[in-house]
Design a protein around this motif. Structure first.
Motif, short mmCIF file in Angstrom:
data_model
loop_
_atom_site.label_atom_id
_atom_site.label_comp_id
_atom_site.label_asym_id
_atom_site.label_seq_id
_atom_site.Cartn_x
_atom_site.Cartn_y
_atom_site.Cartn_z
N GLY A 31 0.84 -1.19 0.00
CA GLY A 31 0.00 0.00 0.00
C GLY A 31 0.87 1.24 0.00
O GLY A 31 1.72 1.41 0.88
N LEU A 32 0.69 2.08 -1.00
CA LEU A 32 1.55 3.26 -1.18
C LEU A 32 0.72 4.53 -1.20
O LEU A 32 -0.44 4.53 -1.61
N GLY A 33 1.34 5.61 -0.77
CA GLY A 33 0.74 6.93 -0.86
C GLY A 33 1.81 7.95 -1.23
O GLY A 33 3.00 7.61 -1.31
N GLN A 34 1.38 9.18 -1.44
CA GLN A 34 2.32 10.22 -1.86
C GLN A 34 2.92 10.97 -0.68
O GLN A 34 3.99 11.55 -0.80
N GLY A 35 2.24 10.96 0.46
CA GLY A 35 2.66 11.79 1.58
C GLY A 35 2.04 13.17 1.47
O GLY A 35 1.58 13.58 0.41
N TRP A 36 2.03 13.91 2.60
CA TRP A 36 1.36 15.21 2.62
C TRP A 36 2.05 16.22 3.53
O TRP A 36 1.80 17.42 3.43
N MET A 37 2.95 15.75 4.41
CA MET A 37 3.52 16.62 5.41
C MET A 37 4.81 17.29 4.90
O MET A 37 5.79 16.58 4.61
N PRO A 38 4.85 18.61 4.77
CA PRO A 38 6.05 19.28 4.25
C PRO A 38 7.32 18.95 5.03
O PRO A 38 8.40 18.81 4.44
N GLN A 39 7.20 18.82 6.33
CA GLN A 39 8.38 18.54 7.15
C GLN A 39 8.99 17.18 6.81
O GLN A 39 10.21 17.01 6.91
#
Length: 308
Positions: free
Chosen positions: A116-124
């Motif tokens: 299961g993969l995602g792009q991520g969202w947290m700038p840090q």
């Protein structure tokens, strides 16, 4: 419908002993899968989540065990249960490195992996990984294509905008001829990307209606692209309270007592949702489960009711 459990890799129950115990018990009880997720760090300063006003990052992210190392440990103490990530932020990793880690885990587990993969969202997190957030979008297409190239026959090569792999031998290969890739997506664009390049969708459950509508739209998009809608999988993630006593009418869908949840599961039959992953709330949430013994007892009751 298959059922899965999120391992206690974060929150008040997180730790090697509880992770091992839940994994073994999930397999013994007849659950189909166990799952981990990735959170690289927890910023101490308030941040905007989902475009809203800055707020403190949830305490549950203070400790989060690394997902693939955790599943490698779990692979060694289980025999049949599927091992999934929901999700790994693929853009934070070099594609060839991530592909090799997944392939190694598939080898050690005997072919039980779900990626299961995602792009991520947290700038840090993007800053800490040295990856620009501008890579979101087209970069996701590329990382999946590069990973699949690494899992394919040698010699492997890939030449993209962000990823360059010289013609090489990259081994071990996975046990599975085709590691299933799910995308953790909720937006229309993310859903269409999953329809185009993934083997399934891994949405968070917001409501029954939202889940069913998203499932229908996803399978429709798969068909419009000339793919078989029955060849893909929808794994719904339910971040909900699991309680000993029934909750009131305002309870979240797939949350509450085992009897309430079993009834909700029955209402999903025939809707195109193939798999439900339960990430039960811990004691940090009112009405949530307060200990590992209580958690496992309720999961045992839930699967007994659901299988009936």
């Amino acid at each position: 419908m298959e059922l899965g459990i999120a391992l206690p890799t974060s929150g008040p129950l997180a730790g090697p002993a509880n992770i091992a115990r839940v994994a073994r018990e999930a397999e013994r009880l007849g659950y189909d899968s166990v799952w981990t997720y990735e959170r690289l760090l927890r910023p101490t300063a308030p941040i905007s989540m989902g475009g809203g006003e800055p707020q403190p990052v949830p305490e549950v992210y203070r400790v989060v065990y690394e997902p693939l190392e955790t599943l490698s440990y779990v692979a060694a103490i289980t025999e049949r249960i599927k091992l999934g990530t929901s999700i790994v932020d693929a853009l934070l990793h070099p594609a060839a490195v991530l592909a090799k880690r997944f392939a190694t885990l598939d080898q050690f587990s005997g072919g039980r992996l779900i990626a299961g993969l995602g792009q991520g969202w947290m700038p840090q997190e993007f800053d800490a990984a040295g990856v620009p957030m501008s890579r979101i979008g087209r970069g996701m297409d590329e990382v999946i294509a590069a990973m699949r190239a690494c899992w394919g026959p040698d010699p492997v090569s890939y030449d993209g905008e962000f990823t360059h792999i010289a013609e090489s031998q990259i081994n071990p290969k996975p046990v599975q001829a085709h590691i299933p890739i799910l995308l953790g997506s909720m937006t229309p664009a993310g859903m269409r990307r999953a329809a185009r390049i993934a083997d399934g969708l891994n949405p968070v459950v917001l409501s029954r209606e939202t889940l069913i509508d998203l499932t229908k739209a996803y399978r429709s998009a798969v068909g419009e692209l000339g793919r078989d809608p029955e060849s893909v999988t929808v794994v719904a993630r339910a971040n909900v309270p699991l309680t000993a006593e029934p909750l009131g009418d305002d309870r979240p869908f797939l949350g509450g007592s085992p009897r309430q949840i079993a009834d909700d599961l029955a209402s999903l039959e025939g809707t195109g949702v193939d798999h439900v992953l339960f990430a039960a709330s811990g004691r940090e949430q009112e009405g949530g489960v307060s200990g590992i013994d209580e958690t496992l007892a309720l999961y045992a009751e839930l699967i007994d009711l659901a299988r009936r």
